[in-house]
Structure formats: C-alpha cells, structure tokens
Scaffold this motif. Structure first.
Motif, PDB file in Angstrom:
ATOM      1  N   SER A 163       0.884  -1.282   0.562  1.00 43.51           N
ATOM      2  CA  SER A 163      -0.159   0.464   0.300  1.00 43.51           C
ATOM      3  C   SER A 163       0.513   0.902  -0.287  1.00 43.51           C
ATOM      4  CB  SER A 163      -1.045   0.239   0.667  1.00 43.51           C
ATOM      5  OG  SER A 163      -1.915   1.760   0.899  1.00 43.51           O
ATOM      6  N   ILE A 164       0.260   1.766  -0.542  1.00 43.65           N
ATOM      7  CA  ILE A 164       1.381   3.850  -0.564  1.00 43.65           C
ATOM      8  C   ILE A 164       0.008   4.526  -0.788  1.00 43.65           C
ATOM      9  CG2 ILE A 164       2.849   4.607  -2.309  1.00 43.65           C
ATOM     10  CD1 ILE A 164       3.597   2.037  -3.996  1.00 43.65           C
ATOM     11  N   THR A 165       0.550   5.460   0.242  1.00 38.35           N
ATOM     12  CA  THR A 165      -0.620   6.449   0.829  1.00 38.35           C
ATOM     13  C   THR A 165       0.171   7.641   0.519  1.00 38.35           C
ATOM     14  OG1 THR A 165      -0.149   5.913   2.507  1.00 38.35           O
ATOM     15  CG2 THR A 165      -2.284   5.041   2.098  1.00 38.35           C
ATOM     16  N   SER A 166       0.008   8.716   0.838  1.00 34.62           N
ATOM     17  CA  SER A 166       0.629  10.273   0.533  1.00 34.62           C
ATOM     18  C   SER A 166      -0.747  11.393   0.464  1.00 34.62           C
ATOM     19  CB  SER A 166       1.295  10.572  -1.219  1.00 34.62           C
ATOM     20  OG  SER A 166      -0.385  10.463  -1.988  1.00 34.62           O
ATOM     21  N   GLN A 167       0.431  12.674   1.312  1.00 30.29           N
ATOM     22  CA  GLN A 167      -0.310  13.772   1.881  1.00 30.29           C
ATOM     23  C   GLN A 167       0.975  14.802   1.717  1.00 30.29           C
ATOM     24  OE1 GLN A 167      -0.642  14.009   6.171  1.00 30.29           O
ATOM     25  NE2 GLN A 167      -1.218  15.573   6.013  1.00 30.29           N
TER      26      GLN A 167
END
Length: 248
Positions: free
Chosen positions: A139-143
């Motif tokens: 899983s790759i999440t970003s902000q």
C-alpha cells in the motif's frame, strides 16, 4: 492438480497448458509432497500447504487419498472448500478407490471431476496474478504540502505481505515542464541513468516513510505517479500508484 493415494502412488492428474511441467520436475514435486504427507497423514490435522519454488502446493486429505493442487499466487478457505468438495464427490462416485489396485484405465471419469476447478483458471495468467498480488500486498499512501514555489509529497509504503520486499526502487513519473525533482528524505541512493531511488528492503508487516521534494517551474495542473519495483523470492514485482493529482 494431483490425486495421490495415501501410499504415494499417483492416481490421476490434470493440468492446464501454462502450468504443464516435465516429468523430472513432476517427479521431484511428488517426492516433496509425499515426504511431507507421510509425516502427517496419520494425524487428523489439516495437511496445509507446501511452498515449492514460486508455487504453492495446497493439500486436501481424504480417507485413503489426497488432492495436491499446485497453484501460483495465494489461496483462501474458499479454494480449500472446493478441494474438499472434490474429495467428497470422489468418495461417493468411486468407492473402489478405498482399496485401489493401481489400475489407471478407468481414470478418465476421475479427470472429469478434477477438471472443472482447473477450467476456472483458463482466463487467468501469471501476469494477472502478479499484478493482483502486487496491489494487495503493498500500500502506498501520500500527503502533499504545497508552497508558492515547492511541492512536497510525504509517502508511506506499507508491506502487508508475509514476505520481505527486497531491492526496492522508487521511480517518480511526472511532467518536467511543471516540476523539477530536487531530492528525497531521507537522503538515499539515486540512479540518474534509471531515474530511480533505491529504498532497499521493506520487511514483512512494516512501513517505510519517505519525502519527495519538487520545485515548481510553472503553475498548472500536474500528476505525479510512483513506479515501485521490488523482489519477492527473487521475482520482480512492479506496482504504480498516483500520489498527486492537482493544481500547483
């Protein structure tokens, strides 16, 4: 898929074109199965599964024989239930297998019971399985943080699989008419020829955080994608994720 008698004799087997293997490999695989099963067949526990190269051998016991399904990728309890249903069908339709004399001349009806489960995989190939596994295990999440002159992306890589992800690399994909990549935190090895950052190993059930920093060239709407590549058991996997889509 192999139907094997409790003493190790092969009763019947079916395979699709993609997973067909030569006799030497099949012999080695059956030896591995038999060695495992002979140690555990006397118990009443689930026979479980065996890792064999890049495949998994899922086992389902019967009273006098067992099924060994060689699969590529992951399985679930629903798949195990289908194997159990096949075992039940065999016990009802072929009672002579309780004391099998080794005669394979009547195996064609047995193959007909095994084949429907094989047919369910006809439209699925290994590339499709690889892509699915890559999507669910990473899983790759970003902000994002946007200033008048910069764009920063705080990225979180989560490894939900039971395997370590080895030799991980991250390749940012973006329109260089809008952005200039100025660096990554922490400061890690960057390959200018490949345009990739080398993030190394991500252990099972752990997370890694990195920050990508860009300088704006012009204002506008821009996308940033990440191509994340890694090895699992010496096999290369790649997943791509859009980590920014907006105005700068």
């Amino acid at each position: 898929m192999y139907l094997i008698y409790s003493d190790g004799r092969l009763v019947s087997h079916v395979s699709d074109v993609e997973s067909a293997i030569d006799s030497d490999i099949m012999s080695g695989m059956l030896t591995a199965i038999n060695d495992f099963v002979q140690d555990s067949f006397s118990s009443q526990d689930d026979l479980g599964s065996i890792d064999y190269g890049q495949n998994k051998i899922v086992l389902q016991r019967g009273a006098n024989y067992y099924l060994a399904a060689v699969v590529y990728g992951e399985t679930d309890n629903f798949f195990k239930g289908k194997l159990a249903n096949i075992i039940r069908a065999l016990s009802i339709q072929f009672p002579h297998l309780k004391e099998w004399d080794g005669d394979t001349s009547q195996n064609e009806p047995i193959d007909a019971i095994l084949k429907p489960l094989m047919d369910e995989t006809v439209t699925t190939n290994r590339e499709m399985v690889d892509n699915y596994i890559a999507d669910i295990q990473v899983s790759i999440t970003s902000q994002e943080t946007i200033t008048p002159t910069t764009l920063s992306l705080n990225l979180n890589f989560s490894n939900y699989s039971t395997n370590n992800l080895d030799l991980g690399t991250v390749k940012p994909i973006f329109n260089d008419q809008y952005l200039i990549l100025t660096g990554m935190k922490p400061d890690i090895l960057y390959s200018f020829t490949e345009n990739k950052f080398h993030v190394g190993e991500i252990k099972s059930y752990t997370e890694v955080q990195i920050e990508l920093n860009f300088k704006k060239k012009v204002t506008g709407t821009v996308n940033v994608d990440l191509e994340f590549s890694y090895f699992v058991k010496d096999k290369l996997n790649t997943t791509t994720k859009r980590v920014f889509d907006g105005k700068i």
